[in-house]
Design a protein around this motif. Structure first.
Motif, PDB file in Angstrom:
ATOM      1  N   LEU A  81     -17.962 -32.281 -19.610  1.00  0.00           N
ATOM      2  CA  LEU A  81     -18.944 -33.083 -18.885  1.00  0.00           C
ATOM      3  C   LEU A  81     -18.540 -33.281 -17.427  1.00  0.00           C
ATOM      4  CD1 LEU A  81     -19.865 -35.779 -21.556  1.00  0.00           C
ATOM      5  CD2 LEU A  81     -21.327 -33.964 -20.656  1.00  0.00           C
ATOM      6  N   ILE A  82     -17.256 -33.495 -17.202  1.00  0.00           N
ATOM      7  CA  ILE A  82     -16.771 -33.628 -15.821  1.00  0.00           C
ATOM      8  C   ILE A  82     -17.027 -32.336 -15.058  1.00  0.00           C
ATOM      9  CG2 ILE A  82     -14.709 -33.920 -14.393  1.00  0.00           C
ATOM     10  CD1 ILE A  82     -13.639 -35.770 -16.647  1.00  0.00           C
ATOM     11  N   PHE A  83     -16.742 -31.192 -15.696  1.00  0.00           N
ATOM     12  CA  PHE A  83     -16.987 -29.902 -15.055  1.00  0.00           C
ATOM     13  C   PHE A  83     -18.462 -29.722 -14.730  1.00  0.00           C
ATOM     14  CE2 PHE A  83     -18.450 -25.533 -15.603  1.00  0.00           C
ATOM     15  CZ  PHE A  83     -17.783 -24.919 -14.571  1.00  0.00           C
ATOM     16  N   LEU A  84     -19.332 -30.004 -15.719  1.00  0.00           N
ATOM     17  CA  LEU A  84     -20.769 -29.819 -15.504  1.00  0.00           C
ATOM     18  C   LEU A  84     -21.298 -30.735 -14.407  1.00  0.00           C
ATOM     19  CD1 LEU A  84     -21.993 -29.403 -19.177  1.00  0.00           C
ATOM     20  CD2 LEU A  84     -21.876 -27.647 -17.399  1.00  0.00           C
ATOM     21  N   PRO A 117     -20.414 -11.958  -6.086  1.00  0.00           N
ATOM     22  CA  PRO A 117     -20.083 -11.177  -7.286  1.00  0.00           C
ATOM     23  C   PRO A 117     -19.659 -12.097  -8.436  1.00  0.00           C
ATOM     24  CG  PRO A 117     -18.895 -10.356  -5.371  1.00  0.00           C
ATOM     25  CD  PRO A 117     -19.589 -11.600  -4.942  1.00  0.00           C
ATOM     26  N   PHE A 118     -20.129 -11.768  -9.635  1.00  0.00           N
ATOM     27  CA  PHE A 118     -19.861 -12.629 -10.779  1.00  0.00           C
ATOM     28  C   PHE A 118     -18.376 -12.686 -11.128  1.00  0.00           C
ATOM     29  CE2 PHE A 118     -19.654 -13.705 -15.303  1.00  0.00           C
ATOM     30  CZ  PHE A 118     -20.289 -14.941 -15.253  1.00  0.00           C
ATOM     31  N   ASP A 119     -17.654 -11.580 -10.891  1.00  0.00           N
ATOM     32  CA  ASP A 119     -16.227 -11.619 -11.214  1.00  0.00           C
ATOM     33  C   ASP A 119     -15.472 -12.608 -10.326  1.00  0.00           C
ATOM     34  OD1 ASP A 119     -16.615 -10.045  -8.991  1.00  0.00           O
ATOM     35  OD2 ASP A 119     -15.108  -8.553  -9.536  1.00  0.00           O
ATOM     36  N   THR A 120     -15.861 -12.706  -9.074  1.00  0.00           N
ATOM     37  CA  THR A 120     -15.226 -13.672  -8.167  1.00  0.00           C
ATOM     38  C   THR A 120     -15.554 -15.099  -8.577  1.00  0.00           C
ATOM     39  OG1 THR A 120     -15.454 -12.088  -6.359  1.00  0.00           O
ATOM     40  CG2 THR A 120     -15.010 -14.363  -5.753  1.00  0.00           C
ATOM     41  N   VAL A 121     -16.825 -15.337  -8.886  1.00  0.00           N
ATOM     42  CA  VAL A 121     -17.241 -16.668  -9.306  1.00  0.00           C
ATOM     43  C   VAL A 121     -16.650 -16.991 -10.676  1.00  0.00           C
ATOM     44  CG1 VAL A 121     -19.241 -18.134  -9.817  1.00  0.00           C
ATOM     45  CG2 VAL A 121     -19.338 -16.526  -7.930  1.00  0.00           C
ATOM     46  N   ALA A 135     -10.755 -21.194 -13.469  1.00  0.00           N
ATOM     47  CA  ALA A 135      -9.741 -22.087 -12.901  1.00  0.00           C
ATOM     48  C   ALA A 135     -10.206 -23.537 -12.926  1.00  0.00           C
ATOM     49  CB  ALA A 135      -9.414 -21.660 -11.476  1.00  0.00           C
ATOM     50  N   LYS A 136     -11.470 -23.778 -12.590  1.00  0.00           N
ATOM     51  CA  LYS A 136     -11.993 -25.146 -12.579  1.00  0.00           C
ATOM     52  C   LYS A 136     -12.116 -25.704 -13.992  1.00  0.00           C
ATOM     53  CE  LYS A 136     -13.495 -28.495 -10.014  1.00  0.00           C
ATOM     54  NZ  LYS A 136     -12.658 -29.136  -9.016  1.00  0.00           N
ATOM     55  N   VAL A 183     -11.057 -29.485 -18.069  1.00  0.00           N
ATOM     56  CA  VAL A 183     -10.876 -29.616 -19.513  1.00  0.00           C
ATOM     57  C   VAL A 183      -9.388 -29.705 -19.846  1.00  0.00           C
ATOM     58  CG1 VAL A 183     -11.287 -28.518 -21.749  1.00  0.00           C
ATOM     59  CG2 VAL A 183     -13.038 -28.416 -19.982  1.00  0.00           C
ATOM     60  N   GLY A 184      -8.597 -28.878 -19.209  1.00  0.00           N
ATOM     61  CA  GLY A 184      -7.155 -28.911 -19.464  1.00  0.00           C
ATOM     62  C   GLY A 184      -6.525 -30.238 -19.093  1.00  0.00           C
ATOM     63  N   LEU A 185      -6.961 -30.811 -17.971  1.00  0.00           N
ATOM     64  CA  LEU A 185      -6.410 -32.100 -17.561  1.00  0.00           C
ATOM     65  C   LEU A 185      -6.763 -33.193 -18.558  1.00  0.00           C
ATOM     66  CD1 LEU A 185      -4.942 -33.863 -15.474  1.00  0.00           C
ATOM     67  CD2 LEU A 185      -7.133 -34.125 -14.308  1.00  0.00           C
ATOM     68  N   SER A 186      -8.003 -33.216 -19.030  1.00  0.00           N
ATOM     69  CA  SER A 186      -8.389 -34.255 -19.975  1.00  0.00           C
ATOM     70  C   SER A 186      -7.656 -34.107 -21.313  1.00  0.00           C
ATOM     71  CB  SER A 186      -9.907 -34.270 -20.176  1.00  0.00           C
ATOM     72  OG  SER A 186     -10.342 -33.050 -20.714  1.00  0.00           O
TER      73      SER A 186
END
Length: 127
Positions: A70-73, A90-94, A100-101, A106-109
């Protein structure tokens, strides 16, 4: 006899390159500002996610993953949608940036849920 392949300006710059001059340089000050703002930003983000975990009473990893999603969204998804459809990046860059985000939110929570000490059970006399 010695051959000098480099211009004399290089020799003067090499001789003037001391630690004190580097610490006073623009590069050093901009690097210190970048590290400082990154550190403060990370601390504030960790505090905010921890406060949300505490306020919502999240005790499971599944709940923490939902909260991180939810934080990400709420914070990042509009930016990535704009980058894909409006800016045509480009989709690979995004995709790498999204991964990473997601790991960051999610990883932090999940990490903070793991880190939080387990609640102590209540006895009959406590409410």
């Amino acid at each position: 006899m010695s051959l000098h392949y480099l211009p004399p300006t290089y020799q003067r710059a090499k001789a003037a390159n001391t630690k004190e001059e580097f610490l006073r340089s623009r590069e050093a000050s901009s690097a210190a500002v970048a590290w400082g703002t990154t550190f403060v930003g990370s601390a504030l983000q960790s505090y905010g996610v921890g406060a949300l975990i505490n306020a919502t009473g999240t005790l499971s990893y599944k709940g923490a993953a939902y909260l991180g999603s939810l934080i990400f969204l709420a914070t990042s998804a509009p930016t990535y949608i704009s980058q894909i459809f409006t800016e045509k990046r480009p989709f690979d860059t995004v995709g790498v940036s999204i991964a990473a985000k997601l790991f960051e939110t999610v990883g932090l929570s999940v990490l903070l849920t793991w880190w939080e000490p387990a609640p102590t059970p209540l006895t009959k006399g406590e409410v």
